[in-house]
Design a protein around this motif. Structure first.
Motif, PDB file in Angstrom:
ATOM      1  N   LEU A 124       0.828  -1.211   0.000  1.00 28.17           N
ATOM      2  CA  LEU A 124       0.000   0.000   0.000  1.00 28.17           C
ATOM      3  C   LEU A 124       0.863   1.262   0.000  1.00 28.17           C
ATOM      4  O   LEU A 124       0.539   2.252  -0.668  1.00 28.17           O
ATOM      5  CB  LEU A 124      -0.924  -0.001   1.221  1.00 28.17           C
ATOM      6  N   ARG A 125       1.971   1.201   0.721  1.00 28.89           N
ATOM      7  CA  ARG A 125       2.873   2.363   0.776  1.00 28.89           C
ATOM      8  C   ARG A 125       3.588   2.547  -0.561  1.00 28.89           C
ATOM      9  O   ARG A 125       3.655   3.661  -1.101  1.00 28.89           O
ATOM     10  CB  ARG A 125       3.884   2.196   1.908  1.00 28.89           C
ATOM     11  N   GLU A 126       4.114   1.467  -1.102  1.00 25.79           N
ATOM     12  CA  GLU A 126       4.878   1.544  -2.348  1.00 25.79           C
ATOM     13  C   GLU A 126       4.036   2.067  -3.504  1.00 25.79           C
ATOM     14  O   GLU A 126       4.513   2.854  -4.332  1.00 25.79           O
ATOM     15  CB  GLU A 126       5.432   0.156  -2.688  1.00 25.79           C
ATOM     16  N   HIS A 127       2.788   1.645  -3.550  1.00 25.39           N
ATOM     17  CA  HIS A 127       1.921   2.053  -4.656  1.00 25.39           C
ATOM     18  C   HIS A 127       1.091   3.287  -4.324  1.00 25.39           C
ATOM     19  O   HIS A 127       0.216   3.667  -5.105  1.00 25.39           O
ATOM     20  CB  HIS A 127       1.023   0.885  -5.063  1.00 25.39           C
ATOM     21  N   ARG A 128       1.348   3.875  -3.170  1.00 27.29           N
ATOM     22  CA  ARG A 128       0.690   5.117  -2.755  1.00 27.29           C
ATOM     23  C   ARG A 128      -0.831   4.999  -2.806  1.00 27.29           C
ATOM     24  O   ARG A 128      -1.539   5.899  -3.261  1.00 27.29           O
ATOM     25  CB  ARG A 128       1.160   6.289  -3.624  1.00 27.29           C
ATOM     26  N   VAL A 129      -1.321   3.865  -2.331  1.00 28.94           N
ATOM     27  CA  VAL A 129      -2.770   3.651  -2.300  1.00 28.94           C
ATOM     28  C   VAL A 129      -3.408   4.503  -1.208  1.00 28.94           C
ATOM     29  O   VAL A 129      -4.481   5.088  -1.408  1.00 28.94           O
ATOM     30  CB  VAL A 129      -3.080   2.155  -2.065  1.00 28.94           C
ATOM     31  N   VAL A 130      -2.753   4.576  -0.049  1.00 26.26           N
ATOM     32  CA  VAL A 130      -3.263   5.371   1.069  1.00 26.26           C
ATOM     33  C   VAL A 130      -2.112   6.153   1.694  1.00 26.26           C
ATOM     34  O   VAL A 130      -0.928   5.869   1.438  1.00 26.26           O
ATOM     35  CB  VAL A 130      -3.945   4.486   2.137  1.00 26.26           C
ATOM     36  N   ASP A 131      -2.463   7.121   2.550  1.00 26.15           N
ATOM     37  CA  ASP A 131      -1.435   7.947   3.181  1.00 26.15           C
ATOM     38  C   ASP A 131      -0.913   7.292   4.465  1.00 26.15           C
ATOM     39  O   ASP A 131      -1.390   6.231   4.894  1.00 26.15           O
ATOM     40  CB  ASP A 131      -1.973   9.360   3.448  1.00 26.15           C
ATOM     41  N   GLU A 132       0.078   7.948   5.095  1.00 23.79           N
ATOM     42  CA  GLU A 132       0.706   7.377   6.282  1.00 23.79           C
ATOM     43  C   GLU A 132      -0.263   7.263   7.452  1.00 23.79           C
ATOM     44  O   GLU A 132      -0.180   6.322   8.250  1.00 23.79           O
ATOM     45  CB  GLU A 132       1.922   8.215   6.682  1.00 23.79           C
ATOM     46  N   GLN A 133      -1.179   8.234   7.589  1.00 18.49           N
ATOM     47  CA  GLN A 133      -2.173   8.157   8.664  1.00 18.49           C
ATOM     48  C   GLN A 133      -2.999   6.883   8.530  1.00 18.49           C
ATOM     49  O   GLN A 133      -3.253   6.181   9.521  1.00 18.49           O
ATOM     50  CB  GLN A 133      -3.091   9.383   8.628  1.00 18.49           C
ATOM     51  N   THR A 134      -3.404   6.580   7.319  1.00 15.86           N
ATOM     52  CA  THR A 134      -4.205   5.376   7.082  1.00 15.86           C
ATOM     53  C   THR A 134      -3.376   4.118   7.292  1.00 15.86           C
ATOM     54  O   THR A 134      -3.862   3.117   7.845  1.00 15.86           O
ATOM     55  CB  THR A 134      -4.780   5.393   5.659  1.00 15.86           C
ATOM     56  N   LEU A 135      -2.127   4.134   6.869  1.00 15.02           N
ATOM     57  CA  LEU A 135      -1.253   2.984   7.090  1.00 15.02           C
ATOM     58  C   LEU A 135      -1.087   2.688   8.579  1.00 15.02           C
ATOM     59  O   LEU A 135      -1.122   1.530   9.000  1.00 15.02           O
ATOM     60  CB  LEU A 135       0.111   3.235   6.450  1.00 15.02           C
ATOM     61  N   ASP A 136      -0.927   3.727   9.375  1.00 18.31           N
ATOM     62  CA  ASP A 136      -0.814   3.538  10.824  1.00 18.31           C
ATOM     63  C   ASP A 136      -2.091   2.939  11.392  1.00 18.31           C
ATOM     64  O   ASP A 136      -2.051   2.063  12.267  1.00 18.31           O
ATOM     65  CB  ASP A 136      -0.514   4.880  11.510  1.00 18.31           C
ATOM     66  N   TRP A 137      -3.219   3.418  10.895  1.00 20.82           N
ATOM     67  CA  TRP A 137      -4.514   2.903  11.373  1.00 20.82           C
ATOM     68  C   TRP A 137      -4.663   1.433  10.994  1.00 20.82           C
ATOM     69  O   TRP A 137      -5.062   0.596  11.809  1.00 20.82           O
ATOM     70  CB  TRP A 137      -5.645   3.737  10.783  1.00 20.82           C
ATOM     71  N   LEU A 138      -4.337   1.097   9.752  1.00 22.60           N
ATOM     72  CA  LEU A 138      -4.451  -0.291   9.298  1.00 22.60           C
ATOM     73  C   LEU A 138      -3.507  -1.220  10.059  1.00 22.60           C
ATOM     74  O   LEU A 138      -3.850  -2.369  10.345  1.00 22.60           O
ATOM     75  CB  LEU A 138      -4.163  -0.377   7.794  1.00 22.60           C
ATOM     76  N   ALA A 139      -2.331  -0.721  10.392  1.00 24.01           N
ATOM     77  CA  ALA A 139      -1.363  -1.556  11.111  1.00 24.01           C
ATOM     78  C   ALA A 139      -1.897  -1.996  12.465  1.00 24.01           C
ATOM     79  O   ALA A 139      -1.531  -3.063  12.968  1.00 24.01           O
ATOM     80  CB  ALA A 139      -0.054  -0.785  11.277  1.00 24.01           C
ATOM     81  N   ALA A 140      -2.762  -1.193  13.046  1.00 22.86           N
ATOM     82  CA  ALA A 140      -3.314  -1.505  14.370  1.00 22.86           C
ATOM     83  C   ALA A 140      -4.721  -2.091  14.289  1.00 22.86           C
ATOM     84  O   ALA A 140      -5.367  -2.291  15.314  1.00 22.86           O
ATOM     85  CB  ALA A 140      -3.332  -0.231  15.229  1.00 22.86           C
ATOM     86  N   TYR A 141      -5.191  -2.408  13.073  1.00 19.96           N
ATOM     87  CA  TYR A 141      -6.588  -2.815  12.911  1.00 19.96           C
ATOM     88  C   TYR A 141      -6.910  -4.124  13.622  1.00 19.96           C
ATOM     89  O   TYR A 141      -6.210  -5.127  13.491  1.00 19.96           O
ATOM     90  CB  TYR A 141      -6.955  -2.981  11.430  1.00 19.96           C
ATOM     91  N   GLU A 142      -7.980  -4.099  14.358  1.00 19.15           N
ATOM     92  CA  GLU A 142      -8.590  -5.291  14.938  1.00 19.15           C
ATOM     93  C   GLU A 142     -10.040  -4.944  15.225  1.00 19.15           C
ATOM     94  O   GLU A 142     -10.316  -4.001  15.959  1.00 19.15           O
ATOM     95  CB  GLU A 142      -7.881  -5.723  16.222  1.00 19.15           C
ATOM     96  N   PHE A 143     -10.965  -5.695  14.638  1.00 20.16           N
ATOM     97  CA  PHE A 143     -12.383  -5.366  14.784  1.00 20.16           C
ATOM     98  C   PHE A 143     -12.789  -5.438  16.255  1.00 20.16           C
ATOM     99  O   PHE A 143     -12.503  -6.415  16.949  1.00 20.16           O
ATOM    100  CB  PHE A 143     -13.239  -6.329  13.961  1.00 20.16           C
ATOM    101  N   SER A 144     -13.484  -4.392  16.733  1.00 22.61           N
ATOM    102  CA  SER A 144     -13.862  -4.327  18.148  1.00 22.61           C
ATOM    103  C   SER A 144     -15.360  -4.137  18.348  1.00 22.61           C
ATOM    104  O   SER A 144     -15.810  -3.941  19.476  1.00 22.61           O
ATOM    105  CB  SER A 144     -13.117  -3.176  18.833  1.00 22.61           C
ATOM    106  N   GLY A 145     -16.126  -4.216  17.259  1.00 25.30           N
ATOM    107  CA  GLY A 145     -17.554  -3.959  17.356  1.00 25.30           C
ATOM    108  C   GLY A 145     -18.389  -5.204  17.600  1.00 25.30           C
ATOM    109  O   GLY A 145     -17.901  -6.232  18.076  1.00 25.30           O
ATOM    110  N   ASP A 146     -19.679  -5.090  17.251  1.00 28.04           N
ATOM    111  CA  ASP A 146     -20.647  -6.174  17.425  1.00 28.04           C
ATOM    112  C   ASP A 146     -21.179  -6.604  16.066  1.00 28.04           C
ATOM    113  O   ASP A 146     -21.368  -5.773  15.169  1.00 28.04           O
ATOM    114  CB  ASP A 146     -21.827  -5.720  18.291  1.00 28.04           C
ATOM    115  N   ILE A 147     -21.433  -7.889  15.918  1.00 31.89           N
ATOM    116  CA  ILE A 147     -22.039  -8.411  14.696  1.00 31.89           C
ATOM    117  C   ILE A 147     -23.166  -9.363  15.076  1.00 31.89           C
ATOM    118  O   ILE A 147     -22.990 -10.249  15.917  1.00 31.89           O
ATOM    119  CB  ILE A 147     -21.016  -9.138  13.805  1.00 31.89           C
TER     120      ILE A 147
END
Length: 415
Positions: A56-79
């Protein structure tokens, strides 16, 4: 969407997404929910690792803020969702995801790729097992689809009543019972049919199933009983007029004393062919291509839509798409199956914003799957299979008709 929402501050808004079908495949009277267990397994492992983030970084799909968010992603909601194996109808909220916009929106492809495939297969399989009634159906479609889809298809078919699969990985991974027979190649390998049959019986015993239509069916049947004896487990027919052949083979087997030998038929069967073959002495059906392609409906046509989101004052507001032919209904949904005093389903009742009123004979449909990011749904594959049987049995008898028609019960909304 995620990058923009993180930038403008809306990514953390509480949101409700729902997976549903606007309609059933053309002419179908009901659908069957499948893939829930696979989805929950996939969600537990849904992370963005170093390799994904580097791409994602190499191809500039998203910015650094989004990369940081994705790196910490873990679903915490309800389904919430319909239990796997449950039947569904147009508008049924099969899956309700409650979380922040950011956490929920990135799940769209994961949710739809699994549920659309497995639900399509289970829906087709249910029509086939309904047509077969108490005669077993064997899933044999691995050669007609992607290798991973084949495993998922075997699992979905088992939920909808298939008894076994020829896919050994589905047996290893999901516990689906396995079975199989020899192909024509095995007969053609040997110098003659006698040598092929003798080899198979020597290896697997007289209870094996012999393929008898490589050359001449009556000759092969006579030879099969001669080699295996009257305790021959079964014969398989894979070409020609299957109904007429089954009748002739049954008469021949009985005349040879092999009265308990089963007749299994294959050859591009679908639910309509199975229904026609019910008139003959067929003991089981092997189904491949038509099953793993959804018998004309390879996807369930499910969508994943935002239906409610948090306002700036903290209240929740229903939102909906208004474009022509793709309308959706805003507001978090609840669902129950309206039943008459005899327990027969009469309507799919969808409450908007609050649960619909139970008149005393109804059955609530949504069950908790994930709470606070933790899985709480523990139903087994056997549970899903039982749920399918029970939910299909409570539908009106017209649900089993093979003719094209409207959904067997209407969808009604309450607000």
């Amino acid at each position: 969407m995620l990058s923009a929402a993180l930038r403008d501050g809306t990514a953390g808004r509480r949101s409700v997404f729902e997976a549903f079908g606007r309609r059933l495949p053309d002419g179908r009277r009901y659908g069957v929910v499948a893939g829930t267990g696979r989805l929950l397994d996939a969600l537990a492992d849904f992370r963005f690792g170093d390799a994904e983030l580097a791409f994602l970084r190499e191809h500039r799909v998203v910015d650094e803020q989004t990369l940081d968010w994705l790196a910490a992603y873990e679903f915490s909601g309800d389904i919430w969702g319909y239990a796997e194996g449950e039947v569904y109808f147009p508008g049924s909220p099969m899956l309700v995801v409650e979380s922040t916009f950011a956490e929920a929106v990135v799940l769209e492809t994961l949710v739809l790729s699994i549920l659309n495939h497995d639900t399509a297969i289970a829906s087709a399989a249910s029509r086939m097992t309904a047509a077969a009634e108490d005669r077993p159906c064997i899933e044999m479609g691995s050669r007609r689809t992607h290798e991973e889809s084949a495993v998922a298809a075997a699992r979905a078919a088992y939920i909808a009543g298939f008894t076994t699969t020829s896919n050994l990985e589905a047996g290893r991974r999901h516990g689906v019972p396995t079975t199989g027979t020899a192909a024509h190649a095995f007969t053609l390998l040997h110098d003659d049919e006698r040598a092929a049959f003798q080899s198979q019986v020597d290896a697997f015993g007289p209870g094996t199933t012999l393929l008898v239509d490589t050359y001449d069916v009556p000759t092969a049947v006579r030879l099969a009983v001669e080699i295996a004896g009257p305790q021959l487990g079964g014969v398989r027919l894979d070409s020609g007029d299957l109904l007429q052949q089954a009748r002739e083979v049954r008469e021949q087997l009985d005349s040879l004393g092999a009265t308990e030998t089963k007749i299994v038929v294959t050859s591009d069967l679908d639910e309509f062919a199975i229904a026609a073959l019910q008139a003959g002495p067929v003991d089981g059906y092997g189904v491949g291509t038509q099953l793993v392609t959804g018998s004309g409906a390879p996807t369930a046509g499910l969508v994943y839509k935002l239906v409610s989101r948090e306002n700036s004052d903290g209240t929740m507001e229903g939102v909906a798409k208004k474009s022509k032919d793709k309308l959706s209904i805003g507001g978090r949904k609840f669902a129950l199956r309206r039943r008459n005093p005899s327990g027969i389903a009469e309507a799919e009742v969808i409450g908007i914003g609050s649960p619909p009123v139970d008149d005393g004979d109804d059955r609530s449909l949504l069950v908790p799957l994930i709470e606070g990011g933790k899985r709480v749904y523990t139903a087994s594959l056997a549970d899903a299979r039982d749920r399918h049987t029970a939910s299909r049995d409570e539908l009106p008898p017209t649900a089993r008709q093979m003719s094209r028609g409207e959904p067997v019960i209407p969808t009604q909304y309450q607000q």
